[in-house]
Design a protein around this motif. Structure first.
Motif, mmCIF file in Angstrom:
data_model
loop_
_atom_site.group_PDB
_atom_site.id
_atom_site.type_symbol
_atom_site.label_atom_id
_atom_site.label_comp_id
_atom_site.label_asym_id
_atom_site.label_seq_id
_atom_site.Cartn_x
_atom_site.Cartn_y
_atom_site.Cartn_z
ATOM 1 N N THR A 645 -9.871 32.255 -7.676
ATOM 2 C CA THR A 645 -9.984 30.800 -7.569
ATOM 3 C C THR A 645 -9.113 30.224 -6.461
ATOM 4 O O THR A 645 -9.209 29.036 -6.162
ATOM 5 N N ALA A 646 -8.261 31.042 -5.871
ATOM 6 C CA ALA A 646 -7.387 30.560 -4.807
ATOM 7 C C ALA A 646 -6.969 31.741 -3.944
ATOM 8 O O ALA A 646 -7.124 32.900 -4.321
ATOM 9 N N TRP A 721 -11.876 33.072 2.234
ATOM 10 C CA TRP A 721 -10.973 32.134 1.587
ATOM 11 C C TRP A 721 -11.585 31.697 0.252
ATOM 12 O O TRP A 721 -12.807 31.643 0.099
ATOM 13 N N TYR A 722 -10.708 31.340 -0.691
ATOM 14 C CA TYR A 722 -11.160 30.836 -1.992
ATOM 15 C C TYR A 722 -10.473 29.503 -2.247
ATOM 16 O O TYR A 722 -9.240 29.407 -2.218
ATOM 17 N N ASN A 723 -11.292 28.472 -2.497
ATOM 18 C CA ASN A 723 -10.771 27.126 -2.733
ATOM 19 C C ASN A 723 -11.440 26.530 -3.958
ATOM 20 O O ASN A 723 -12.668 26.462 -4.024
ATOM 21 N N LEU A 729 -15.225 25.179 -10.102
ATOM 22 C CA LEU A 729 -16.137 25.256 -8.967
ATOM 23 C C LEU A 729 -15.354 25.766 -7.760
ATOM 24 O O LEU A 729 -14.439 25.098 -7.282
ATOM 25 N N VAL A 730 -15.722 26.965 -7.290
ATOM 26 C CA VAL A 730 -14.948 27.645 -6.244
ATOM 27 C C VAL A 730 -15.815 27.805 -4.997
ATOM 28 O O VAL A 730 -16.957 28.271 -5.077
ATOM 29 N N LEU A 799 -20.795 29.057 -3.033
ATOM 30 C CA LEU A 799 -20.267 28.180 -4.070
ATOM 31 C C LEU A 799 -20.466 28.867 -5.417
ATOM 32 O O LEU A 799 -21.592 29.198 -5.787
ATOM 33 N N ARG A 800 -19.364 29.092 -6.136
ATOM 34 C CA ARG A 800 -19.424 29.872 -7.367
ATOM 35 C C ARG A 800 -19.034 29.019 -8.570
ATOM 36 O O ARG A 800 -18.140 28.174 -8.480
#
Length: 882
Positions: A645-646, A721-723, A729-730, A799-800
Motif C-alpha cells: 500500500t506504500a 511506486w505504490y500510493n 484504493l492503491v 489501480l488496485r
C-alpha cells in the motif's frame, strides 16, 4: 400489564356498562374513546372502594391459574412468588411484584391477577395468562438468500424464539435504520405473524418478514448556505463520499449513504478550518425530497472570523532547538490559520512514518514525550500559539520477544528484527520491523502487531512483543494443458520456509523439514515434445550472521523436433539447454537499509543435434553462455508483499559476458563480409541450387563460429511506486526499460537473450533465454519481431482494490492502462511509439498455490504497423505478480 381486582358479579355489571357505552358512542372520535377509558377507571375505583379495605391485610386462601399455557399450575405460582397463607395488601406491592416476576421470565403474555372471592380477611386469587408464542418458521422476502442468515443472527430470529411485540418492533426499527444507513432511504419493513394450529399444545407462530428497500436515493444537488469565502464547489469537493449527480464522474457515485454523509459534514468543517475559519461549524442540515425520486442536501454553515497565525513558541524543549522545531513545523507568523495542518505537523496519525514533531522525538528514543498545542491569545483575529513539550526520559528496549511462530524457528525471526534489547527506542525501527516480518512471507502480513508492554517512564524502559500468525509458506503446482504441439503436464513443489540442516532428521518431516527460512523448489514439466527439470535453493542468511543471501539453480531442458509427416516427436533430433547459476546478494546500509547489491554467475550450454527450425542458422553445433549479472535494487514497500500500500521498488541490473573477441584472434569483420556474400548467393534466384546449398552451409559454419561463446551485454531497469490514494484504493505506476548490445558490431547481437513484448509476460517454452515482457491486450510475444527486439520500454498504471486480505486467500481487483514497444536498434527506438491497452483483472493468492489471476485487456493499436486495432485478449496469470 394490568391488575384487575373484582368480585365476579360486580365485574359482570361493570362490563355491561362499558359495552353499552361503546354501542352508543362512535369509535371514530378520540374524545369519546377517552371518555370510555375514564368511565372504566372510575368504575374500577368505585368497585375497589365498595369491596376491599385498602388498609386491611388479607391472607391468601388459595391461588389458581387459568389460561392457555403449557406450564403447570404450581410452576407458575412459584414463578409469581405468591404463596398460600401469605399476608398481602390488595392492591399492594406483593401482587405488583408477582406480575413483574412473571413478565420477567419472558415466557408469558396478557398477565392478569383477579380476586375471585373474599371471606372475611381471606382472599382467593386467580392468575390468568397465556404463553408467549414461539417462532416456528420464518420467511424473509426482499433480500438475497446469502443475506438472510445475517438478518436472522442480528435480530435473534431463530426457531423457538419467543415472539413479543417488543421483538417485532425492534426488528422493524433495526432493519429500517440499517438500510437507510446504506442509502435506502425509502426502506419499508412489514412483519406478519400467523398462528400455527396443530396438535402441539405449545403456542407457535409463523413469521413473514417483508423488506422493501427500494432504490438507493441519488443526490441531485448539494447546496451550502452561509459560506462567503469558500465556494460551494470547494466545499462539495471536500466531501469525499457524498457527491451530487455528475455524469462525467465514474469512481464515486452520487447515492446517499448516511454514515458517509455524517463523516463528510466533518470534512466540510475541516475545509473551512484549513482556510483560517477556526470557529466554522455546521448550523443545520436537511434532506429535501424531490419529485423525481432524488434528494437535495441543504447545509447551513457559519464561517466565523478569518484567523492568522501569530507567534508560535516552543515550551519545554531541551533536546532540539527552537530553530530545528520551526524548520520541521514549517508554519510561520502571518500564515492563514490552519488547525488541521498544525495538528498534522505535530502528530499525523494517518501516517506511521510521517515527518512530524512527534516522530522526531519518538524516532530518537523519547517514547514518553508528549506534545500539545495551546492557544494563548486570539486578539484581533491573530492566534498566538504555544507548543508545549514534555520530553521525558529516553526509553530503551528492555526485552524484545515474538509470539505466535509455531513453525518458523526463533533465530529466523530475531535476525529480521530491527529492535534489540538495550537499543534506544525508535518508532521508525518498530515500523521497519513489522515490514521486515511481513516481507519474510511466512506470516500473515495483516495480522502482525507490535505490542508495547510494561512501559516504565521512571526507568525509561519498554518491553516489545511482536505478535505473528503463521501462514502457509509452501506451494504446489499441479496442472495440465495443451500447447507446444501436445498435452503438457507440470508438477512443481516450492518450500519457502525449508530447513536443509534437518533433512536427515526423521522427526522433522511434518510433512517436510521447516523453519529455517530457506527456499527449495523442484519443477518438472513434460510433454511428447518438451521436457524440463529444474532445482533451486536459496539461503537468505549465509553463515547465519549477516544478511548475505546465497542461491543456486540447476536446470535441464530438452526439445524434440516435430515431424510434420507423422505428427510425432522425432527424438533423434533435439535441442538441449543445460544451465547452472550461483548468486550472492547483500543487504546494504548505505545509502539506506533498503538497498540490496546482488551478483550472479551463470552458465548455459545450448546443444543442437540435427535441429533445423529456422530458430538458429545452424542445426548442428553448440553455443556457450558464460555471463555475470550484477544489480542494485531498493525495496521499501509496506506492509503486505502481496498487496503493498506504500513505498516503491527499483532495480537496475547489468548482465554481460567476457569480451572474447578481444583475445580469440578471430577476424569477425572478415567473417561478417563473407556471411553477407553468402547471403546474397542464398537469396539470389539466379544462383544454382548447389550454390545456394553451399551458401547456406557456409552461413551455418560462420554462425557456429560467431556464437560458439556468446558475447553480449544487457541492461534492465524497472521502477514501481505504490500510493494509497483513498482507503483501500492503491495506485501503482510502473516504468521498464531494457537494452541488449554487442561489444563488436562485426560479430553482431546474439540471437539469444532478446526481448519479446506482449501478452501475459510468462515465458512460454523460452528455450533461447528470451525475456518475455508482459503487455496485456495483445497476444503473447506478438509486439516484437520474429527474432525478438534488442530494446524495449513499457509504462503501466494500475489501480488496485482489495476484496479480502485474509491469510487463507488474498483477493484484489485491478484496472490498468499500459503502453510499450519493442525495437530492433536505436535507430528505430522511439519511447512514444508504443502499443496501448487498458482492461480489468483480478488476483487471488492462496498459500498452497501461489498467485493466480485473470486479465481482460483491450489493445487500442494494431499488432503490426497497419491494420485494425487488436481488441480484447484474455490472459491467465499463474505464479507471477506484476
Amino acid at each position: 400489564m394490568k391488575l384487575l381486582l373484582n368480585i365476579k358479579k360486580e365485574k359482570e355489571d361493570l362490563g355491561k356498562q362499558v359495552n353499552n357505552l361503546i354501542n352508543i358512542l362512535p369509535n371514530t372520535t378520540y374524545v369519546k374513546q377517552f371518555l370510555i377509558v375514564l368511565l372504566f377507571s372510575v368504575s374500577c375505583l368505585n368497585l375497589k372502594a365498595q369491596s376491599l379495605d385498602t388498609n386491611k391485610k388479607y391472607t391468601v386462601g388459595g391461588i389458581t391459574v387459568k389460561g392457555n399455557t403449557s406450564f403447570g399450575e404450581q410452576t407458575i405460582i412459584n414463578f409469581s412468588g405468591l404463596r398460600k397463607g401469605q399476608e398481602i395488601n390488595i392492591p399492594g406491592e406483593e401482587i405488583g411484584s408477582a406480575i413483574k416476576k412473571l413478565w420477567g421470565t419472558k415466557l408469558f403474555n396478557n398477565i392478569e391477577v383477579y380476586v375471585t372471592n373474599i371471606e372475611k380477611n381471606v382472599a382467593y386469587l386467580q392468575i390468568q395468562l397465556a404463553d408467549l408464542p414461539q417462532l416456528n418458521e420464518l420467511k424473509i422476502n426482499g433480500v438475497k438468500k446469502s443475506k438472510q442468515q445475517t438478518i436472522i443472527d442480528e435480530n435473534k430470529l431463530k426457531k423457538g424464539t419467543k415472539v413479543t411485540e417488543n421483538l417485532i418492533t425492534n426488528t422493524k426499527n433495526f432493519l429500517t435504520r440499517k438500510y437507510k444507513k446504506d442509502g435506502f432511504l425509502n426502506t419499508k419493513v412489514h412483519i406478519n405473524t400467523i398462528d400455527v394450529k396443530d396438535s402441539i399444545e405449545t403456542a407457535r407462530v409463523n413469521m413473514v418478514l417483508n423488506i422493501d428497500r427500494g432504490d438507493k436515493v441519488k443526490i441531485k444537488k448539494i447546496v451550502f448556505d452561509g459560506n462567503n469565502a469558500i465556494s460551494d464547489k470547494k466545499l462539495r469537493k471536500a466531501m469525499k463520499s457524498t457527491k451530487q449527480i455528475n455524469r462525467l464522474r465514474f469512481l464515486k457515485r452520487s447515492k446517499f449513504i448516511d454514515s458517509a454523509y455524517q463523516a463528510d459534514l466533518g470534512h466540510v468543517v475541516n475545509k473551512l478550518k484549513e482556510n483560517g475559519y477556526r470557529d466554522a461549524r455546521i448550523v443545520s442540515d436537511s434532506i429535501i425530497y424531490n419529485e423525481d425520486g432524488t434528494i437535495s442536501l441543504d447545509i447551513d454553515v457559519t464561517e466565523g472570523t478569518l484567523y492568522k497565525f501569530g507567534d508560535i513558541n516552543f515550551i519545554g524543549n531541551t533536546v532540539y532547538t527552537d530553530k530545528q522545531l520551526h524548520n520541521l513545523l514549517r508554519i510561520k507568523k502571518g500564515d492563514t490559520y490552519n488547525g488541521v495542518l498544525l495538528q498534522e505537523r505535530i502528530a499525523d496519525n494517518s501516517k506511521p512514518d510521517a515527518n512530524d514533531l512527534t516522530n522526531l522525538y519518538q524516532n530518537n528514543g523519547y517514547l514518553f514525550s508528549n506534545i500539545r498545542q495551546v492557544e494563548v491569545s486570539a486578539d484581533s483575529s491573530v492566534i498566538d500559539m504555544e507548543i508545549r513539550i514534555t520530553e521525558g526520559k529516553p526509553a530503551y528496549f528492555n526485552s524484545v520477544s515474538v509470539v505466535g511462530n509455531d513453525k518458523t524457528n526463533d533465530h529466523v525471526i530475531y535476525r529480521a528484527l530491527r529492535t534489540r534489547p538495550g537499543m534506544l527506542y525508535s518508532k521508525e525501527r518498530v515500523v521497519r520491523t513489522v515490514r521486515e516480518l511481513g516481507q519474510l512471507g511466512f506470516f500473515d502480513a495483516q495480522e502482525i502487531a507490535p505490542n508495547f508492554n510494561n512501559p516504565n517512564p521512571v526507568a525509561g524502559t519498554i518491553d516489545m512483543e511482536y505478535s505473528v500468525k503463521e501462514t502457509g509458506s509452501s506451494q504446489i503446482e499441479l496442472q495440465g494443458g495443451y500447447g507446444g504441439g501436445g498435452f503438457i503436464g507440470t508438477l512443481g513443489l516450492s518450500f519457502n520456509n525449508f530447513s536443509m540442516k534437518d533433512i536427515f532428521k526423521k522427526d522433522a518431516y511434518k510433512p517436510i523439514p521447516m523453519g529455517d527460512g530457506q527456499r527449495l523448489a523442484l519443477r518438472l514439466q513434460a510433454s511428447r515434445f518438451y521436457q524440463t527439470y529444474s532445482f533451486q535453493f536459496s539461503e537468505p542468511w549465509l553463515g547465519g550472521k549477516k544478511p548475505v543471501s546465497f542461491s543456486t539453480s540447476i536446470s535441464h531442458t530438452k526439445q524434440f523436433l516435430f515431424d510434420f509427416q507423422n505428427r510425432r516427436a522425432d527424438k533423434s533430433r533435439s535441442f538441449n539447454i543445460t544451465g547452472i547459476t550461483f548468486g550472492l546478494a547483500k543487504r546494504l546500509t548505505v545509502p539506506d537499509e533498503y538497498f540490496t547489491f546482488s551478483n550472479a554467475l551463470s552458465y548455459q550450454r545450448y546443444d543442437l543435434n540435427n535441429y533445423n527450425t529456422g530458430l538458429f542458422t545452424f542445426g548442428d553445433g553448440y553455443s556457450n553462455n558464460l555471463s555475470f549479472t550484477t544489480g542494485l535494487s531498493r525495496d521499501n514497500t509496506s506492509f503486505d508483499p502481496i498487496f503493498p500500500t506504500a513505498g516503491s521498488k527499483f532495480s537496475v541490473t547489468a548482465k554481460f559476458s567476457f569480451p572474447y573477441s578481444l583475445i580469440n584472434g578471430v577476424d569477425y569483420e572478415a567473417l561478417s563480409d563473407e556471411r553477407k556474400l553468402n547471403e546474397n548467393i542464398r537469396d539470389n534466384v539466379a544462383s544454382s541450387a548447389s550454390d545456394q546449398a553451399d551458401a547456406r552451409a557456409r552461413i551455418s559454419e560462420i554462425d557456429q563460429e560467431r556464437y560458439k561463446w556468446l558475447e553480449f551485454y544487457k541492461i534492465n531497469f524497472k521502477g514501481e511506486w505504490y500510493n494509497q490514494i483513498a482507503k483501500n484504493l492503491v495506485l501503482r505506476p510502473l516504468v521498464e526499460f531494457g537494452f541488449l548490445g554487442a561489444y563488436d558490431n562485426n560479430r553482431g547481437i546474439i540471437p539469444f537473450e532478446r526481448f519479446f513484448v506482449g501478452g501475459d509476460g510468462l515465458g512460454q517454452y523460452s528455450l533461447d533465454g528470451r525475456q518475455a515482457v508482459q503487455l496485456r491486450g495483445y497476444p503473447n510475444q506478438s509486439l516484437s519481431s520474429q527474432d525478438g527486439g534488442t530494446i524495449y520500454n513499457k509504462y503501466s498504471l494500475e489501480l488496485r482494490y482489495p476484496i479480502t486480505l485474509k491469510a487463507s486467500a488474498k483477493i484484489y481487483g485491478l484496472a490498468f492502462l499500459e503502453a510499450g514497444g519493442s525495437y530492433n536498434s536505436f535507430r528505430d527506438f522511439n519511447p512514444f511509439n508504443v502499443k496501448r491497452s487498458a482492461g480489468l483483472g483480478v488476483r487471488i493468492f492462496m498459500p498452497a498455490f501461489g498467485l493466480l489471476g485473470i486479465d481482460f485487456g483491450h489493445g487500442f493499436d494494431p499488432i503490426g504497423t497497419t491494420g485494425p486495432k487488436n481488441g480484447w485478449e484474455t490472459h491467465f496469470i499463474i505464479g507471477q505478480q506484476f
